[in-house]
Design a protein around this motif. Sequence first.
Motif, PDB file in Angstrom:
ATOM      1  N   TYR A 230       0.821  -1.208   0.000  1.00  0.00           N
ATOM      2  CA  TYR A 230       0.000   0.000   0.000  1.00  0.00           C
ATOM      3  C   TYR A 230       0.859   1.264   0.000  1.00  0.00           C
ATOM      4  O   TYR A 230       0.521   2.250  -0.652  1.00  0.00           O
ATOM      5  N   LEU A 231       1.969   1.240   0.716  1.00  0.00           N
ATOM      6  CA  LEU A 231       2.803   2.432   0.816  1.00  0.00           C
ATOM      7  C   LEU A 231       3.579   2.712  -0.463  1.00  0.00           C
ATOM      8  O   LEU A 231       3.800   3.873  -0.817  1.00  0.00           O
ATOM      9  N   GLU A 232       3.999   1.681  -1.155  1.00  0.00           N
ATOM     10  CA  GLU A 232       4.841   1.858  -2.338  1.00  0.00           C
ATOM     11  C   GLU A 232       4.039   2.024  -3.616  1.00  0.00           C
ATOM     12  O   GLU A 232       4.619   2.233  -4.687  1.00  0.00           O
ATOM     13  N   GLY A 233       2.745   1.916  -3.572  1.00  0.00           N
ATOM     14  CA  GLY A 233       1.920   2.100  -4.767  1.00  0.00           C
ATOM     15  C   GLY A 233       1.707   0.786  -5.498  1.00  0.00           C
ATOM     16  O   GLY A 233       2.196  -0.273  -5.113  1.00  0.00           O
ATOM     17  N   GLY A 234       0.964   0.872  -6.594  1.00  0.00           N
ATOM     18  CA  GLY A 234       0.618  -0.330  -7.345  1.00  0.00           C
ATOM     19  C   GLY A 234      -0.825  -0.722  -7.115  1.00  0.00           C
ATOM     20  O   GLY A 234      -1.587  -0.056  -6.396  1.00  0.00           O
ATOM     21  N   ARG A 235      -1.233  -1.799  -7.703  1.00  0.00           N
ATOM     22  CA  ARG A 235      -2.604  -2.267  -7.604  1.00  0.00           C
ATOM     23  C   ARG A 235      -2.836  -2.884  -6.239  1.00  0.00           C
ATOM     24  O   ARG A 235      -2.025  -3.659  -5.731  1.00  0.00           O
ATOM     25  N   VAL A 236      -3.948  -2.513  -5.643  1.00  0.00           N
ATOM     26  CA  VAL A 236      -4.277  -2.960  -4.290  1.00  0.00           C
ATOM     27  C   VAL A 236      -5.717  -3.452  -4.275  1.00  0.00           C
ATOM     28  O   VAL A 236      -6.577  -2.916  -4.982  1.00  0.00           O
ATOM     29  N   PRO A 237      -6.034  -4.462  -3.456  1.00  0.00           N
ATOM     30  CA  PRO A 237      -7.417  -4.961  -3.359  1.00  0.00           C
ATOM     31  C   PRO A 237      -8.192  -4.202  -2.289  1.00  0.00           C
ATOM     32  O   PRO A 237      -7.624  -3.486  -1.464  1.00  0.00           O
ATOM     33  N   CYS A 238      -9.496  -4.395  -2.302  1.00  0.00           N
ATOM     34  CA  CYS A 238     -10.371  -3.830  -1.277  1.00  0.00           C
ATOM     35  C   CYS A 238     -10.645  -4.918  -0.244  1.00  0.00           C
ATOM     36  O   CYS A 238     -11.286  -5.933  -0.555  1.00  0.00           O
ATOM     37  N   LEU A 239     -10.172  -4.718   0.970  1.00  0.00           N
ATOM     38  CA  LEU A 239     -10.359  -5.724   2.014  1.00  0.00           C
ATOM     39  C   LEU A 239     -11.813  -5.822   2.449  1.00  0.00           C
ATOM     40  O   LEU A 239     -12.241  -6.875   2.926  1.00  0.00           O
ATOM     41  N   ALA A 240     -12.582  -4.741   2.329  1.00  0.00           N
ATOM     42  CA  ALA A 240     -13.996  -4.788   2.719  1.00  0.00           C
ATOM     43  C   ALA A 240     -14.820  -5.603   1.737  1.00  0.00           C
ATOM     44  O   ALA A 240     -15.776  -6.286   2.132  1.00  0.00           O
ATOM     45  N   CYS A 241     -14.481  -5.563   0.442  1.00  0.00           N
ATOM     46  CA  CYS A 241     -15.193  -6.364  -0.565  1.00  0.00           C
ATOM     47  C   CYS A 241     -14.646  -7.780  -0.657  1.00  0.00           C
ATOM     48  O   CYS A 241     -15.315  -8.660  -1.210  1.00  0.00           O
ATOM     49  N   GLY A 242     -13.444  -8.032  -0.140  1.00  0.00           N
ATOM     50  CA  GLY A 242     -12.820  -9.350  -0.251  1.00  0.00           C
ATOM     51  C   GLY A 242     -11.642  -9.291  -1.198  1.00  0.00           C
ATOM     52  O   GLY A 242     -11.622  -8.518  -2.162  1.00  0.00           O
TER      53      GLY A 242
END
Length: 462
Positions: A230-242
């Motif tokens: 998360y800190l370095e950037g890039g594609r990240v998922p949504c933990l609330a949606c799964g």
Amino acid sequence: MKNPNNPPHPKPSSSSKPPPAAAMANRKSRWGPPPPGGGGEKGAAASTSARTPTPTPSADSRRHPAPPGPGGRNPASSPAAAAVFRPPQPQAETPPPPPSYGFHNLDRRTMLLADGSVRTYFALPPDYPFEPTPLPHLPPRGPDAWPQHDAKRKHLAEPDDGGFHSSRHPKQPRFDAAPHQHQHHQQQQQHRPHQQQMVSHAGVDRHAMRRAFLKYAKALNESAAERRSYLEGGRVPCLACGRSSKDFADVHGLVMHAYNPPNADSFVDHLGLHKALCVLMGWDYTKVPENSKAYQSLLPELVQASREDLIIWPPTVVIHNTATGRKKDGRCEGLGNKEMDKKISELGFAGGKSKSLYGKEGHLGLTLVKFANSPAGLKEAERLAEFLERQDRGRIGWSRAQASQSLDSDNSPLLVKTDNRTGEKKRILYGYLAISSDMDELDSDSRKRASLKSRREFDPSD
């Protein structure tokens, strides 16, 4: 024209003689009252004519007055007539008929507005007999057919120059509207989404959102690799949606998604994730995320305060530099649990339980001192952390010691202290209160059992 106030004169016949001059002098003037001292038949005729009502002269007689008689003379030449002479007064014109209705026909009425104020207005009575009037000619339909005005457009409720309207504000609802219309308007306002937002942020259960925030803050800090993604950037998922849901191009897109979730079922979880992401990234979670990214500007001291607010629970103090050397087999050795409990007790702090951490190469030089999961245990842990900080052996002091650490750590003055009297070497202990970013320093068992709490919003039930 003959004066109607005088009796009619007999027509002279051929045999009659003209009246004497004295009689002509005493003749009543048609421009004024009879001369004084008149008597006899003339006086009787004058008194009789005074009792007779004066008829209104016709329009023809006013336009073309009859010439004076042959014996008439100017009344101004007579002293007696000049004393009572008055010029003729103009006749008053007949007033126009009263209008069919006016202000006196109006009834005073009151109207209750939505804000509780009462306004007064005037209107004709309900049973007033209106006369049918033809409707005005309406212009043709279509936007191009209506006249264009350069002035500001008026609302229908604003008064015109020649009309009489109510002073009701245009945005206030009409009092006489049907109840179902008000209910339909309120339902539209309630269900109208704000940026696809189903539930108002102000109506969210604060206790439930705080628990969601603490849950996702722990999930973001459980591992160093997870936090770096998360800190370095890039594609990240949504933990609330799964984690199986689609990824987002960057954390900004994820924050926008979390603040405006697609449905109301996971609204609380998404808001908790939004706050956890902002604390991790050092952003202002109190501002609405926009495309301008103004919410990403936050003072460094506020960033540090928001991160240090999340502490690990039960309250834990991380103690560094507890390794004592190496064994003959090359494995590291260090202070055990009992030795650390004794040192903590010697410093004047009670109630802490030490747990030394070991790895593949032996002692890691790291010890966790856990206190009771209660306000009293938190207070004791804060006292120990403040004691080490005052001696410049807190978090910042440990970072400085690591930066200057050499290969010969046993002789570093920042890590080892030598007793001048006995020559014994003692380890200099560094420690600080564990926060969310220290989650990856815990062992797997402690990490599983631990949780996060906010010091500003401390609630033991979370």
